[in-house]
Scaffold this motif. Structure first.
Motif, PDB file in Angstrom:
ATOM      1  N   VAL A 356      27.985  -3.827   3.655  1.00 57.43           N
ATOM      2  CA  VAL A 356      27.713  -2.997   2.472  1.00 57.43           C
ATOM      3  C   VAL A 356      26.611  -1.964   2.700  1.00 57.43           C
ATOM      4  O   VAL A 356      26.795  -0.777   2.389  1.00 57.43           O
ATOM      5  CB  VAL A 356      27.390  -3.907   1.262  1.00 57.43           C
ATOM      6  N   PRO A 357      25.434  -2.338   3.239  1.00 55.79           N
ATOM      7  CA  PRO A 357      24.394  -1.312   3.434  1.00 55.79           C
ATOM      8  C   PRO A 357      24.844  -0.164   4.327  1.00 55.79           C
ATOM      9  O   PRO A 357      24.468   0.996   4.104  1.00 55.79           O
ATOM     10  CB  PRO A 357      23.239  -2.090   4.082  1.00 55.79           C
ATOM     11  N   PHE A 358      25.676  -0.453   5.316  1.00 52.59           N
ATOM     12  CA  PHE A 358      26.095   0.588   6.255  1.00 52.59           C
ATOM     13  C   PHE A 358      27.174   1.480   5.661  1.00 52.59           C
ATOM     14  O   PHE A 358      27.263   2.665   6.001  1.00 52.59           O
ATOM     15  CB  PHE A 358      26.554  -0.070   7.553  1.00 52.59           C
ATOM     16  N   MET A 359      28.002   0.921   4.774  1.00 53.60           N
ATOM     17  CA  MET A 359      28.959   1.744   4.044  1.00 53.60           C
ATOM     18  C   MET A 359      28.230   2.768   3.163  1.00 53.60           C
ATOM     19  O   MET A 359      28.664   3.916   3.030  1.00 53.60           O
ATOM     20  CB  MET A 359      29.860   0.875   3.156  1.00 53.60           C
ATOM     21  N   ILE A 360      27.125   2.322   2.577  1.00 54.07           N
ATOM     22  CA  ILE A 360      26.339   3.228   1.725  1.00 54.07           C
ATOM     23  C   ILE A 360      25.570   4.235   2.575  1.00 54.07           C
ATOM     24  O   ILE A 360      25.513   5.429   2.247  1.00 54.07           O
ATOM     25  CB  ILE A 360      25.374   2.403   0.840  1.00 54.07           C
ATOM     26  N   LEU A 361      25.020   3.772   3.685  1.00 56.93           N
ATOM     27  CA  LEU A 361      24.186   4.617   4.529  1.00 56.93           C
ATOM     28  C   LEU A 361      24.955   5.804   5.103  1.00 56.93           C
ATOM     29  O   LEU A 361      24.457   6.934   5.118  1.00 56.93           O
ATOM     30  CB  LEU A 361      23.595   3.775   5.669  1.00 56.93           C
ATOM     31  N   ILE A 362      26.189   5.588   5.530  1.00 53.17           N
ATOM     32  CA  ILE A 362      26.909   6.629   6.256  1.00 53.17           C
ATOM     33  C   ILE A 362      27.306   7.804   5.366  1.00 53.17           C
ATOM     34  O   ILE A 362      27.531   8.914   5.841  1.00 53.17           O
ATOM     35  CB  ILE A 362      28.156   6.029   6.960  1.00 53.17           C
ATOM     36  N   VAL A 363      27.374   7.571   4.046  1.00 49.23           N
ATOM     37  CA  VAL A 363      27.702   8.686   3.152  1.00 49.23           C
ATOM     38  C   VAL A 363      26.459   9.299   2.507  1.00 49.23           C
ATOM     39  O   VAL A 363      26.526  10.407   1.961  1.00 49.23           O
ATOM     40  CB  VAL A 363      28.683   8.248   2.040  1.00 49.23           C
ATOM     41  N   CYS A 364      25.341   8.575   2.569  1.00 51.36           N
ATOM     42  CA  CYS A 364      24.115   9.092   1.938  1.00 51.36           C
ATOM     43  C   CYS A 364      23.308   9.972   2.883  1.00 51.36           C
ATOM     44  O   CYS A 364      22.642  10.917   2.432  1.00 51.36           O
ATOM     45  CB  CYS A 364      23.254   7.923   1.451  1.00 51.36           C
ATOM     46  N   LEU A 365      23.342   9.681   4.181  1.00 52.47           N
ATOM     47  CA  LEU A 365      22.576  10.472   5.132  1.00 52.47           C
ATOM     48  C   LEU A 365      23.356  11.705   5.563  1.00 52.47           C
ATOM     49  O   LEU A 365      24.594  11.716   5.571  1.00 52.47           O
ATOM     50  CB  LEU A 365      22.215   9.633   6.359  1.00 52.47           C
ATOM     51  N   LYS A 366      22.633  12.736   5.947  1.00 54.25           N
ATOM     52  CA  LYS A 366      23.265  13.931   6.480  1.00 54.25           C
ATOM     53  C   LYS A 366      23.976  13.599   7.789  1.00 54.25           C
ATOM     54  O   LYS A 366      23.520  12.768   8.571  1.00 54.25           O
ATOM     55  CB  LYS A 366      22.203  15.015   6.715  1.00 54.25           C
TER      56      LYS A 366
END
Length: 515
Positions: A356-366
């Protein structure tokens, strides 16, 4: 080395220090050799090799190589998966009615479906030289392949219950199988990705003007033909591997006939459906994994497009996909140790939530290539858990059903086939809707650049939606009643039942020999 660790994991939990084969002749008969486990595990590779190739690449192939309208692509993906889902319980029902042969009850299905599966798979990746009827071509051969693949995979999945009557041996064989299957996804992703990944003539960075749409120059035509040829070469390699794996399975695994039991009465399809949906633990397990599997399938189906058009890593998407699968393969033994040490339900929570954290991270970061590679490695750890846990927990449900219904037997394939049915049908709906969403977002077939709405849609499809599905699935799995204590009690009850049956068979044989 990994395989050895898995085997040790199961032996470490034996209540006695001696080897089962030295303590009890019956345990020796239930023991599986390392060779048998490996041959059984290799048989699972074709399903995952072809599945990973289709899951990661079919959508982008239909849109950018076959150049179908997104609406027709969504129809093919949905109907193909829905048809695949329908064939699973149908084949499972037919398998339960199959008679024992000289090569077993499951093996004939595996043996005779293989050549037809190979042929239809190859034709999926061939672009016919006509426009009229192209949609029908892909729809027919996709559905035919799914049917033949089902005739292979449903009996193969049910074969788990017939290679040994010992739960620890079955769990150990399942661990080998999961490791080989994840390696199969690596192989499928590597073959398909590395062969076709470098044939695009699009610019590597997003925002660069698409010269292909302004001028249909000859170089573009050549590049498209090269891409078509690359897909055919990749499919040919996968077909050869498919045949080799099926041969190893057939030659290396001996299907064991259940001893001491009469043949159960044949049941209708409706009765078979009622059997599985009336067993509470099975229903909760299937519904829970239905949501979590949908999350990963949605991610899988749209990840290649997401990497290409949202992150702009057009030349690296095949490497990122490969890294996810490779990371998953290497962590399978660790997850097998974890579930043996802390229990399967705990492994479900930890393993699936990890993503879950990585699914969120990949769309939130440039967009950043290094960050994308790091996220891919971390996400692969959760993919391994998603592969291993459902197939490790299904035999526990089947054993629970056998204990609660001692007079009903011989219907193990139904539990596996209906599980696959629900998963595939739901995934067909999700893929169809996601591809249709791209059409509404303005996806341009064959274009190097896509509108901003397409990028936003892909972001939603690989992050918020999968995260929501994972949360719902884990909440349902909290109600799953077979914890470690229940599982161990069921294991002891099953061992007593099996020993009683073997004693009865031995007495019958002794009386027959005296006569």
């Amino acid at each position: 080395m990994c395989c050895g660790n898995v085997t040790w994991t199961f032996r470490a939990h034996d209540s006695s220090g001696d080897s089962p084969s030295l303590r009890d002749p019956r345990a020796q008969r239930r023991h599986l050799s390392l060779c048998s486990k490996l041959c059984y595990a290799i048989g699972g590779a074709p399903y995952q090799i072809t599945g990973s190739a289709l899951g990661f690449f079919l959508q982008i192939y239909l849109l950018d190589v076959a150049q179908l309208d997104p609406f027709y692509a969504s129809v093919i993906l949905f109907v193909g998966r829905a048809w695949d889902a329908i064939t699973d319980p149908t084949v499972g029902f037919l398998v339960t009615r199959s008679r024992w042969t000289c090569i077993g009850r499951m093996m004939p299905w595996i043996l005779f479906s293989t050549p037809f599966a190979v042929l239809t798979y190859f034709l999926i990746w061939y672009v016919p030289p006509f426009e009229q009827g192209k949609v029908a071509w892909y729809l027919i051969f996709y559905c035919l392949f799914q049917s033949m693949q089902t005739c292979f995979h449903v009996p193969y999945s049910a074969l788990t219950m017939f290679i040994s009557s010992n739960q620890k041996e079955r769990d150990s064989a399942t661990a080998y199988r999961m490791m080989v299957e994840v390696m199969g996804t690596v192989l499928g992703t590597a073959i398909q990705g590395q062969i076709v990944g470098g044939t695009s003539d699009c610019p590597t960075e997003p925002g660069v003007p698409d010269v292909r749409n302004s001028s249909r120059i000859n170089a573009t035509s050549v590049s498209l033909e090269e891409t078509k040829q690359a897909y055919l070469i990749a499919s040919g390699v996968i077909c050869i591997i498919y045949i080799l794996c099926a041969t190893v399975l057939f030659l290396g695994v001996k299907e064991k006939k259940e001893n001491g039991r009469k043949t159960s009465e044949l049941i209708t399809f409706r009765q078979g459906l009622w059997l599985v949906i009336s067993h509470g633990p099975y229903v909760k397990l299937v519904i829970g994994f239905l949501f979590t599997s949908l999350a990963f399938m949605l991610l899988e189906g749209n990840f290649a497009l997401f990497i290409t058009y949202s992150l702009g890593h057009r030349k690296d998407f095949q490497n990122l996909l490969l890294l996810i699968m490779l990371s998953g393969t290497l962590t399978i033994p660790w997850w097998q140790w974890f579930l043996s040490r802390f229990g399967k339900k705990t492994a479900v929570y930890v393993g699936i939530l990890w993503a879950v954290p990585f699914m969120i991270l990949i769309v939130c970061l440039k967009s950043n290539l290094i960050v994308s590679y790091l996220v891919s490695v971390a996400a692969g750890v959760s993919v391994a858990a998603a592969f291993l846990l459902p197939w490790s927990m299904l035999p526990d449900v089947v054993d629970d059903f056998k204990i609660k219904n001692p007079d009903i037997y011989g219907h193990e394939a139904l539990f596996y086939s209906f599980y696959v049915f629900f998963i595939k049908f739901a995934s067909g709906i999700s893929l169809g809707i996601s591809t249709l969403s791209l059409k509404f977002a303005g996806y341009v077939t064959g274009s190097c650049n896509q509108p901003e709405a397409v990028s936003f849609t892909l972001n939603v499809l690989v992050s918020p939606v999968p995260v929501g599905l994972i949360i719902v699935g884990l909440l349902i799995l909290r109600t799953y009643p077979i914890d470690e204590e229940t599982r161990q009690n069921n294991q002891k009850k099953m061992q007593k039942i099996l020993e009683s049956e073997e004693d009865s068979e031995s007495e019958t044989s002794a009386l027959g020999s005296n006569v």
